[in-house]
Design a protein around this motif. Structure first.
Motif, PDB file in Angstrom:
ATOM      1  N   THR A  51     -15.516  36.655  80.174  1.00 43.43           N
ATOM      2  CA  THR A  51     -14.914  36.599  81.510  1.00 43.43           C
ATOM      3  C   THR A  51     -13.696  35.682  81.389  1.00 43.43           C
ATOM      4  O   THR A  51     -13.532  35.017  80.362  1.00 43.43           O
ATOM      5  CB  THR A  51     -15.868  35.971  82.551  1.00 43.43           C
ATOM      6  OG1 THR A  51     -16.047  34.590  82.224  1.00 43.43           O
ATOM      7  CG2 THR A  51     -17.220  36.663  82.584  1.00 43.43           C
ATOM      8  N   ALA A 385     -18.604  44.188  84.621  1.00 35.96           N
ATOM      9  CA  ALA A 385     -19.821  44.877  84.181  1.00 35.96           C
ATOM     10  C   ALA A 385     -20.896  43.854  83.825  1.00 35.96           C
ATOM     11  O   ALA A 385     -20.602  42.768  83.331  1.00 35.96           O
ATOM     12  CB  ALA A 385     -19.500  45.741  82.966  1.00 35.96           C
ATOM     13  N   GLU A 386     -22.141  44.245  84.111  1.00 35.99           N
ATOM     14  CA  GLU A 386     -23.284  43.420  83.723  1.00 35.99           C
ATOM     15  C   GLU A 386     -24.143  44.254  82.787  1.00 35.99           C
ATOM     16  O   GLU A 386     -24.742  45.248  83.217  1.00 35.99           O
ATOM     17  CB  GLU A 386     -24.078  42.998  84.962  1.00 35.99           C
ATOM     18  CG  GLU A 386     -23.265  42.081  85.844  1.00 35.99           C
ATOM     19  CD  GLU A 386     -23.954  41.690  87.147  1.00 35.99           C
ATOM     20  OE1 GLU A 386     -25.092  42.122  87.387  1.00 35.99           O
ATOM     21  OE2 GLU A 386     -23.332  40.937  87.896  1.00 35.99           O
ATOM     22  N   SER A 413     -18.723  46.069  75.721  1.00 36.87           N
ATOM     23  CA  SER A 413     -18.170  44.810  76.256  1.00 36.87           C
ATOM     24  C   SER A 413     -16.957  44.382  75.438  1.00 36.87           C
ATOM     25  O   SER A 413     -15.989  43.837  75.961  1.00 36.87           O
ATOM     26  CB  SER A 413     -19.238  43.718  76.299  1.00 36.87           C
ATOM     27  OG  SER A 413     -19.622  43.326  75.006  1.00 36.87           O
ATOM     28  N   SER A 435     -17.004  41.101  81.536  1.00 34.87           N
ATOM     29  CA  SER A 435     -18.418  41.492  81.568  1.00 34.87           C
ATOM     30  C   SER A 435     -19.278  40.290  81.233  1.00 34.87           C
ATOM     31  O   SER A 435     -18.796  39.310  80.659  1.00 34.87           O
ATOM     32  CB  SER A 435     -18.690  42.610  80.554  1.00 34.87           C
ATOM     33  OG  SER A 435     -18.524  42.128  79.236  1.00 34.87           O
ATOM     34  N   THR A 437     -23.229  39.683  79.414  1.00 33.16           N
ATOM     35  CA  THR A 437     -24.316  40.376  78.713  1.00 33.16           C
ATOM     36  C   THR A 437     -25.579  39.539  78.785  1.00 33.16           C
ATOM     37  O   THR A 437     -25.553  38.341  78.498  1.00 33.16           O
ATOM     38  CB  THR A 437     -23.936  40.634  77.240  1.00 33.16           C
ATOM     39  OG1 THR A 437     -22.779  41.473  77.216  1.00 33.16           O
ATOM     40  CG2 THR A 437     -25.065  41.341  76.488  1.00 33.16           C
TER      41      THR A 437
END
Ligand code: F6P
Length: 513
Positions: A51, A385-386, A413, A435, A437
């Protein structure tokens, strides 16, 4: 909470947000970024290094959480204070998974003996059913009375050794028709799950199931169980008290899978694995209650969420489980997050000065890669995104599948962050797409409990910082009321309504003739 201080912290965070750099560049010359911007707790590696957050902006977000008194709000929730102020209720789904020694009081009364007694009754009932003749269980419920057990029973399919589960939620008759079609009434148990026992979808489906049962079974009532806070209404439906599993109004519908609403899950996986599911959530509760804010997974997950939606202005959030059995997780989280934080006014009724909850959506990988990832990589909207991914699958003989699954998850990612240059503009990937993770060993009952509790507390922290009551849902009322008013019009009654809706009603009536 000091409003001026909160506003000042927001202003600082917004300034840092405007000046944010490129994610990939934050890694240049900084070999420890991944480690510093990750946490390991509750069986999970939570990596938020991809991020645009820096040490400085992360610290500013932590200051914001402190200024907003997140810890005091959290402690008030765990202590059973009536933090659902618009409905005058405590918020105690955490009590449903609190350990055997917990004492939690609401209005001066310890609620734990009742919680433990209900859990013990559920376990006795589950053992009886699992040892008995029922081959199929139909859970009739909607929203929180459906999504939790539906999501979790699919997630924990490898642990399922009880009767087959089926879920009926939609008022659309096609749903119950298609579910009951393949079942033998004589060996089917129906759970009517509704906190209020008034929800039109559930009551209509329950009536239909009762008629279906009565056609082939001498004692239909013996095939029904009720799960509700309104035990009197369940009795009025004809379900004997011994087959009613009650819970209190301090368990919100979308937070209710941990108690009687989770009965279908317990029937499928057994009381022991259900206890592990609760233990996982309890572990996350303890972590949330005790870990310093800078190491606290739910707090970090919330701050990343606020950074992306409120600060960077990204409108939606994609939940991308690289786990086929988590395919109902996005739907579950849509209710958890959007019904909780999709609000336009604060707890005290003032219009919010910035956006509340983002739109949450998603699908499992790798399927999504072959559908909507094009937009994630090259669309004009940025979608944080996760990713969720287990390091091991349950199918040891298919380990090669799992390695490919994991490689795809990690690659996505990476691609979102790094992008790619190319001479042909259509083939350029801009990259710089954020993203997080969440990686864990295996999707066990314990791990699923941790994951769901992580998301619940994330919603809580985001709501606390935004000053929202995350525990009411008045936004669902108007549509329900209008549907009840419109139904007689479909049957021919007259009323003065807007011309668009009148045209739709007329079209319906024409199509019946
Ligand atoms: O309409 C929304 C809602 O009230 C949800 O909050 C809830 O989970 C769902 O309906 C079902 O409600 P009940 O369990 O009372 O049938």
């Amino acid at each position: 909470m000091n409003a001026a201080q909160v506003a000042a912290e927001w202003a600082r965070v917004f300034t840092l947000g405007k000046a944010r750099g490129k994610i990939a560049e934050l890694f240049e010359g900084d070999r420890s970024r991944a480690q510093r911007m990750s946490r390991r707790a509750c069986g999970m590696l939570y990596d938020f290094s991809k991020t645009a957050l820096t040490e400085e902006s992360f610290a500013a977000l932590i200051d914001l959480a402190e200024a907003a008194d997140v810890t005091a709000a959290r402690d008030a929730m765990f202590a059973g204070e009536k933090i659902n102020t618009t409905e005058g209720r405590a918020v105690l789904h955490t009590a449903l998974r609190a350990g055997p020694d917990a004492v939690i009081e609401v209005d001066g009364v310890d609620v734990m003996p009742e919680v433990r007694a209900t859990l013990a009754r559920m376990a006795d009932f589950a053992r009886e059913v699992r040892a008995g003749e029922f081959t199929d269980v139909v859970n009739i419920g909607i929203g929180g009375s459906d999504l939790g057990p539906a999501m979790a029973s699919l997630a924990l399919a490898p642990y399922s050794d009880g009767p087959r589960l089926h879920f009926v939620s939609n008022i659309d008759g096609a749903h119950i028709h298609d579910v009951l079609k393949g079942l033998n009434a004589a060996t089917t148990l129906v759970l009517v799950a509704s906190k209020t026992f008034t929800t039109i979808e559930t009551m209509t489906n329950a009536e239909t199931a009762r008629r279906w049962m009565a056609k082939s079974v001498a004692e239909p009532a013996a095939h029904f169980v009720a799960i509700s806070s309104a035990e009197d209404k369940a009795a009025a439906f004809g379900i004997p008290a011994g087959r009613v599993f009650g819970f209190e109004d301090w368990v919100g519908g979308r937070y209710s899978v941990w108690g009687p609403i989770g009965l279908s899950l317990m029937l499928a996986i057994g009381p022991e694995d259900f206890a592990m599911f609760l233990a996982g959530a309890a572990e996350m509760d303890a972590h949330f209650a005790q870990a310093p804010l800078t190491d606290n997974l739910p707090v970090i997950h919330a701050l990343v969420g606020l950074w992306h939606h409120q600060v960077c202005g990204y409108k939606t959030r994609a939940v991308l489980p690289y786990d086929q059995r988590l395919s109902r997780l996005p739907a579950y989280l849509q209710q958890l997050e959007m019904e909780s934080n999709g609000k336009r006014v604060s707890k005290t009724g003032e219009a919010l000065s910035f956006g509340s909850g983002p739109i949450v959506w998603g699908e499992p990988g790798t399927n999504g890669q072959h559908a909507f990832y094009q937009l994630l990589h090259q669309g004009t909207q940025i979608v944080p995104a996760e990713f969720l991914v287990a390091m091991q699958g349950h199918e040891a003989e298919l380990a090669h599948h799992h390695a490919l699954l994991v490689a795809n998850c990690f690659a996505q990612s990476q691609a979102l962050m790094l992008g790619r240059d190319h001479d042909q503009p259509q083939r350029v990937f801009e990259g710089n797409r954020p993203s997080v993770t969440m990686a864990y060993e295996k999707l066990t009952p314990l791990m699923l409990g941790r994951i769901i509790a992580l998301y619940e507390h994330r919603v809580f922290v985001e709501g606390a910082i935004l000053g929202i009551n995350s525990f009411d849902q008045f936004g669902v009322e108007l549509g329900k009321a209008l549907a009840m008013a419109l139904q007689p019009l479909l049957e021919g009654a007259e009323a003065e309504i807007d011309s668009s809706t009148a045209q739709l009603v007329a079209f319906y009536r024409e199509s019946l003739t």
